[in-house]
Design a protein around this motif. Sequence first.
Motif, short mmCIF file in Angstrom:
data_model
loop_
_atom_site.label_atom_id
_atom_site.label_comp_id
_atom_site.label_asym_id
_atom_site.label_seq_id
_atom_site.Cartn_x
_atom_site.Cartn_y
_atom_site.Cartn_z
N UNK A 58 48.64 41.21 46.93
CA UNK A 58 49.93 41.86 47.16
C UNK A 58 49.84 43.37 47.28
N UNK A 59 48.75 43.96 46.81
CA UNK A 59 48.64 45.42 46.77
C UNK A 59 47.72 46.00 47.84
N UNK A 60 47.10 45.18 48.68
CA UNK A 60 46.12 45.67 49.64
C UNK A 60 46.35 45.06 51.01
N UNK A 61 45.89 45.76 52.04
CA UNK A 61 45.94 45.23 53.40
C UNK A 61 44.61 44.62 53.80
N UNK A 62 43.53 45.17 53.25
CA UNK A 62 42.19 44.69 53.54
C UNK A 62 41.43 44.62 52.22
N UNK A 63 40.73 43.53 52.02
CA UNK A 63 39.87 43.39 50.85
C UNK A 63 38.43 43.36 51.32
N UNK A 64 37.57 44.12 50.67
CA UNK A 64 36.15 44.17 51.04
C UNK A 64 35.32 43.68 49.87
N UNK A 65 34.44 42.74 50.14
CA UNK A 65 33.52 42.23 49.12
C UNK A 65 32.13 42.16 49.73
N UNK A 66 31.15 42.09 48.86
CA UNK A 66 29.76 41.97 49.31
C UNK A 66 29.40 40.49 49.30
N UNK A 67 28.86 40.02 50.40
CA UNK A 67 28.41 38.62 50.42
C UNK A 67 27.10 38.57 49.65
N UNK A 68 27.04 37.68 48.69
CA UNK A 68 25.87 37.59 47.83
C UNK A 68 25.19 36.25 48.00
N UNK A 69 23.90 36.22 47.79
CA UNK A 69 23.13 34.97 47.84
C UNK A 69 23.18 34.36 46.44
N UNK A 70 24.27 33.67 46.15
CA UNK A 70 24.47 33.10 44.83
C UNK A 70 23.41 32.05 44.51
N UNK A 71 23.10 31.20 45.47
CA UNK A 71 22.11 30.14 45.24
C UNK A 71 20.76 30.75 44.84
N UNK A 72 20.35 31.78 45.54
CA UNK A 72 19.09 32.44 45.22
C UNK A 72 19.14 33.18 43.90
N UNK A 73 20.28 33.78 43.59
CA UNK A 73 20.43 34.55 42.36
C UNK A 73 20.43 33.64 41.14
N UNK A 74 20.98 32.45 41.28
CA UNK A 74 21.03 31.52 40.15
C UNK A 74 19.63 31.05 39.76
N UNK A 75 18.69 31.15 40.67
CA UNK A 75 17.30 30.75 40.37
C UNK A 75 16.64 31.71 39.39
#
Length: 110
Positions: A3-20
């Motif tokens: 509700x407070x933003x027009x654009x949201x920016x996030x970093x795509x992360x390699x979750x599968x690799x990080x969980x290892x």
Amino acid sequence: MINENQVLCVESLNITGTIKNKHLAKAISDAGWCEFIRQLEYKASWSGLQLVQVSQWFPSSKLCHGCGHKIEKLPLSQRHWHCNGCGEPTDRDHNAARNIRTARLAGVAC
């Protein structure tokens, strides 16, 4: 956030690799990053907002947001660092957030 933003920016992360990584697996699994991103995508789409994911290969943590100097090695355990270019003390997470926002504004996001 939706509700407070027009654009949201996030970093795509390699979750599968990080969980290892045995040191990070529990913390990352508990955080539910994939579900968080899925919910953001759903809510953004529903509200007509834009969700942008910056590539996981973009050096958001290693790039000084002030001068653009890139550190070659920055272990995950190092949360603060001083830029060799401008000498600015930098918090890893705040620096990454600024760089992700800048990447979005510059159109580098993919």
